[in-house]
Design a protein around this motif. Structure first.
Motif, PDB file in Angstrom:
ATOM      1  N   THR A  15     -19.383  14.427  69.745  1.00  0.00           N
ATOM      2  CA  THR A  15     -18.800  15.701  70.176  1.00  0.00           C
ATOM      3  C   THR A  15     -18.821  16.748  69.063  1.00  0.00           C
ATOM      4  O   THR A  15     -18.698  17.924  69.343  1.00  0.00           O
ATOM      5  CB  THR A  15     -17.345  15.510  70.611  1.00  0.00           C
ATOM      6  N   TYR A  16     -18.907  16.301  67.829  1.00  0.00           N
ATOM      7  CA  TYR A  16     -18.883  17.188  66.664  1.00  0.00           C
ATOM      8  C   TYR A  16     -17.593  17.990  66.597  1.00  0.00           C
ATOM      9  O   TYR A  16     -17.532  19.049  66.011  1.00  0.00           O
ATOM     10  CB  TYR A  16     -20.098  18.121  66.640  1.00  0.00           C
ATOM     11  N   ARG A  17     -16.565  17.473  67.210  1.00  0.00           N
ATOM     12  CA  ARG A  17     -15.259  18.103  67.185  1.00  0.00           C
ATOM     13  C   ARG A  17     -14.483  17.524  66.019  1.00  0.00           C
ATOM     14  O   ARG A  17     -14.370  16.317  65.871  1.00  0.00           O
ATOM     15  CB  ARG A  17     -14.532  17.808  68.497  1.00  0.00           C
ATOM     16  N   LEU A  18     -13.913  18.358  65.165  1.00  0.00           N
ATOM     17  CA  LEU A  18     -13.222  17.885  63.983  1.00  0.00           C
ATOM     18  C   LEU A  18     -11.707  18.001  64.078  1.00  0.00           C
ATOM     19  O   LEU A  18     -10.996  17.560  63.193  1.00  0.00           O
ATOM     20  CB  LEU A  18     -13.716  18.636  62.744  1.00  0.00           C
ATOM     21  N   GLU A  19     -11.205  18.603  65.152  1.00  0.00           N
ATOM     22  CA  GLU A  19      -9.767  18.747  65.313  1.00  0.00           C
ATOM     23  C   GLU A  19      -9.374  18.308  66.720  1.00  0.00           C
ATOM     24  O   GLU A  19     -10.160  18.414  67.653  1.00  0.00           O
ATOM     25  CB  GLU A  19      -9.340  20.197  65.074  1.00  0.00           C
ATOM     26  N   PRO A  20      -8.158  17.825  66.887  1.00  0.00           N
ATOM     27  CA  PRO A  20      -7.723  17.361  68.207  1.00  0.00           C
ATOM     28  C   PRO A  20      -7.457  18.522  69.158  1.00  0.00           C
ATOM     29  O   PRO A  20      -7.066  19.614  68.730  1.00  0.00           O
ATOM     30  CB  PRO A  20      -6.439  16.606  67.903  1.00  0.00           C
ATOM     31  N   LYS A  21      -7.672  18.279  70.448  1.00  0.00           N
ATOM     32  CA  LYS A  21      -7.339  19.291  71.448  1.00  0.00           C
ATOM     33  C   LYS A  21      -5.828  19.368  71.658  1.00  0.00           C
ATOM     34  O   LYS A  21      -5.284  20.431  71.904  1.00  0.00           O
ATOM     35  CB  LYS A  21      -8.028  18.958  72.774  1.00  0.00           C
ATOM     36  N   ASP A  72      -4.061  13.762  71.317  1.00  0.00           N
ATOM     37  CA  ASP A  72      -5.492  13.481  71.277  1.00  0.00           C
ATOM     38  C   ASP A  72      -5.910  12.991  69.898  1.00  0.00           C
ATOM     39  O   ASP A  72      -5.605  13.640  68.891  1.00  0.00           O
ATOM     40  CB  ASP A  72      -6.240  14.771  71.633  1.00  0.00           C
ATOM     41  N   ARG A  73      -6.577  11.844  69.843  1.00  0.00           N
ATOM     42  CA  ARG A  73      -7.164  11.294  68.617  1.00  0.00           C
ATOM     43  C   ARG A  73      -6.137  10.913  67.552  1.00  0.00           C
ATOM     44  O   ARG A  73      -6.362  11.107  66.364  1.00  0.00           O
ATOM     45  CB  ARG A  73      -8.182  12.262  68.024  1.00  0.00           C
ATOM     46  N   TYR A 125      -4.254  10.827  62.278  1.00  0.00           N
ATOM     47  CA  TYR A 125      -5.465  11.310  62.949  1.00  0.00           C
ATOM     48  C   TYR A 125      -6.568  10.274  62.855  1.00  0.00           C
ATOM     49  O   TYR A 125      -6.836   9.722  61.801  1.00  0.00           O
ATOM     50  CB  TYR A 125      -5.927  12.625  62.327  1.00  0.00           C
ATOM     51  N   ASP A 127     -10.498   9.850  63.855  1.00  0.00           N
ATOM     52  CA  ASP A 127     -11.701  10.556  64.286  1.00  0.00           C
ATOM     53  C   ASP A 127     -12.564   9.699  65.162  1.00  0.00           C
ATOM     54  O   ASP A 127     -12.803   8.578  64.995  1.00  0.00           O
ATOM     55  CB  ASP A 127     -12.493  11.005  63.056  1.00  0.00           C
TER      56      ASP A 127
END
Length: 127
Positions: A15-21, A72-73, A125, A127
């Motif tokens: 997803t290349y997402r580095l922070e939680p939603k 999330d995460r 957190y 990842d």
């Protein structure tokens, strides 16, 4: 046979997402801790055996309620300590690797003339 099994595997792309939603909210967790601790000790008399059972029950209850918030995460860790309040000192310490930006902590202390209860939830957190 191997072809059909190979095709049934689910492939997930990064997803290349580095922070939680839905990030960890300390205030919401502290509210849960306060509510659970205050309701649990209404008619509780401290004994070592009762405290051991209560610690397990409270940890499970707190984790279940915090998980309902769907952070999330985050990996959640709940630690509850109950000690007899007889005017002695108490020092608790825990160590772990910590990311200042994403890892969070929520804690609440409940004190009566008979006992002292400390509940802590760590949101780490993942990842």
């Amino acid at each position: 046979m191997t072809e059909s099994r190979h095709n049934s595997l689910v492939r997930l792309l990064p997803t290349y997402r580095l922070e939680p939603k839905n990030p960890f909210h300390t205030e919401k967790c502290e509210s849960i801790l306060k509510t659970v601790l205050e309701s649990a000790f209404d008619e509780f008399e401290y004994t070592a055996e009762a405290a051991e059972a209560m610690v397990q029950k409270l940890s499970q209850t707190i984790l279940a309620q915090v998980r309902k918030l769907n952070f999330d995460r985050y990996k959640l860790i709940c630690i509850v300590s109950i000690v007899q309040n007889s005017m002695q000192g108490l020092c608790e310490s825990y160590r772990c690797l910590w990311d200042k930006k994403l890892d969070k902590i929520a804690a609440h202390v409940y004190e009566t003339p008979n006992l002292l209860a400390i509940a802590t939830v760590y949101g780490l957190y993942f990842d």
